[in-house]
Design a protein around this motif. Structure first.
Motif, short mmCIF file in Angstrom:
data_model
loop_
_atom_site.label_atom_id
_atom_site.label_comp_id
_atom_site.label_asym_id
_atom_site.label_seq_id
_atom_site.Cartn_x
_atom_site.Cartn_y
_atom_site.Cartn_z
N ASN A 52 0.84 -1.19 0.00
CA ASN A 52 0.00 0.00 0.00
C ASN A 52 0.89 1.26 0.00
N VAL A 53 0.85 2.00 -1.12
CA VAL A 53 1.67 3.20 -1.29
C VAL A 53 1.28 4.27 -0.28
N GLN A 54 0.00 4.39 0.02
CA GLN A 54 -0.46 5.39 0.99
C GLN A 54 0.12 5.11 2.38
N GLN A 55 0.19 3.84 2.74
CA GLN A 55 0.78 3.50 4.05
C GLN A 55 2.26 3.86 4.09
N LYS A 56 2.94 3.61 2.99
CA LYS A 56 4.36 3.97 2.92
C LYS A 56 4.55 5.48 3.05
N ASP A 57 3.73 6.22 2.26
CA ASP A 57 3.81 7.68 2.32
C ASP A 57 3.51 8.19 3.73
N LYS A 58 2.52 7.59 4.37
CA LYS A 58 2.16 7.97 5.73
C LYS A 58 3.33 7.71 6.69
N PHE A 59 3.99 6.59 6.49
CA PHE A 59 5.14 6.27 7.34
C PHE A 59 6.23 7.34 7.19
N TYR A 60 6.55 7.71 5.96
CA TYR A 60 7.58 8.72 5.73
C TYR A 60 7.17 10.08 6.29
N GLU A 61 5.91 10.42 6.20
CA GLU A 61 5.40 11.66 6.81
C GLU A 61 5.59 11.64 8.32
N GLU A 62 5.26 10.51 8.93
CA GLU A 62 5.39 10.37 10.39
C GLU A 62 6.86 10.40 10.80
N ALA A 63 7.72 9.81 9.98
CA ALA A 63 9.16 9.85 10.29
C ALA A 63 9.66 11.29 10.26
N ALA A 64 9.22 12.06 9.25
CA ALA A 64 9.62 13.47 9.16
C ALA A 64 9.11 14.25 10.38
N LYS A 65 7.87 13.99 10.79
CA LYS A 65 7.31 14.64 11.98
C LYS A 65 8.10 14.25 13.23
N PHE A 66 8.50 12.99 13.29
CA PHE A 66 9.29 12.51 14.42
C PHE A 66 10.59 13.30 14.54
N TYR A 67 11.31 13.45 13.42
CA TYR A 67 12.56 14.20 13.46
C TYR A 67 12.31 15.66 13.86
N GLU A 68 11.24 16.23 13.35
CA GLU A 68 10.90 17.62 13.69
C GLU A 68 10.59 17.75 15.18
N THR A 69 9.84 16.81 15.72
CA THR A 69 9.51 16.81 17.15
C THR A 69 10.77 16.65 17.99
N CYS A 70 11.64 15.76 17.57
CA CYS A 70 12.91 15.55 18.28
C CYS A 70 13.74 16.82 18.29
N LEU A 71 13.83 17.46 17.12
CA LEU A 71 14.59 18.71 17.03
C LEU A 71 14.02 19.76 17.97
N SER A 72 12.72 19.92 17.95
CA SER A 72 12.07 20.91 18.82
C SER A 72 12.38 20.63 20.28
N TYR A 73 12.30 19.37 20.65
CA TYR A 73 12.55 18.98 22.04
C TYR A 73 13.98 19.30 22.47
N VAL A 74 14.95 18.90 21.65
CA VAL A 74 16.35 19.11 22.01
C VAL A 74 16.70 20.60 22.00
N VAL A 75 16.17 21.33 21.03
CA VAL A 75 16.41 22.78 20.98
C VAL A 75 15.83 23.45 22.21
N LYS A 76 14.63 23.05 22.60
CA LYS A 76 14.00 23.63 23.80
C LYS A 76 14.82 23.29 25.03
N TRP A 77 15.30 22.08 25.11
CA TRP A 77 16.14 21.65 26.23
C TRP A 77 17.42 22.49 26.28
N SER A 78 17.97 22.80 25.11
CA SER A 78 19.22 23.55 25.02
C SER A 78 19.06 25.02 25.39
#
Length: 194
Positions: A52-78
């Protein structure tokens, strides 16, 4: 990646600038992963099995959001550590520049700590000479770089013959190492590992 960074941060005797450096390295790593859309090969191999291509695309979107959330968290911590960036030279991983030391003296003066910068200038010259000697030989340099800031300062202070060689430096050192670098010890009291 996160687990290693947390273990390093929560390790004993890390100074505030050493923690800030670890957080910066973590931020840089997350940023690279985000920019490159990094997904491990193991995960990519599993994704190939998903039809399912939509599931793959959704996974990549979630991965990008994950990295963005991680960045926000570490930057806020810093952010809470930015105030102490004027102390970064005190890690003693290289010969200190007087302009950086002056920033520290000014910060301390703004907090009501009196430092005689004329005496300190000469003492920083001794610190610089000591570090230059430690870094001049490859084998000594490797040992020096493996030490934490408090160990480096201990070695310098131990090398001094009289208090006149470090009296003003000691004011900076005492203030710097009194700054809590993290709240791990407090968290261990209130949230013990079970």
């Amino acid at each position: 990646m996160f687990n290693n960074a947390i273990l390093m941060i929560e390790g004993e005797n890390k100074s505030v600038c050493e923690v800030a450096s670890i957080l910066q390295e973590t931020t840089d790593c997350i940023q690279r992963r985000k920019e490159e859309c990094f997904i491990s090969l193991t995960t990519q191999n599993k994704l190939r099995a998903v039809e399912n291509v939509q599931q793959k695309d959704k996974f990549y979107e979630e991965a990008a959001k994950f990295y963005e959330t991680c960045l926000s968290y570490v930057v806020k911590w810093s952010e809470s550590l930015v105030e102490f960036s004027c102390f970064s030279w005190m890690v003693l991983d290289k010969v200190p520049q007087w302009v950086k030391v002056q920033e520290t003296v000014q910060w301390l003066c703004n907090k009501g700590v009196i430092v005689d910068d004329s005496i300190l200038f000469d003492q920083i010259g001794l610190v610089s000479n000591y570090i230059a000697r430690e870094l001049s030989d490859d084998s000594k340099s490797e040992v020096w770089q493996s030490k934490l800031a408090h160990e480096r300062w201990f070695l310098f202070l131990k090398d001094c013959k009289t208090e006149e060689q470090f009296s003003e430096c000691l004011k900076l050192v005492q203030f710097y190492f009194a700054i809590p670098s993290n709240n791990a010890n407090v968290e261990r009291i209130f949230f013990p590992y079970e």
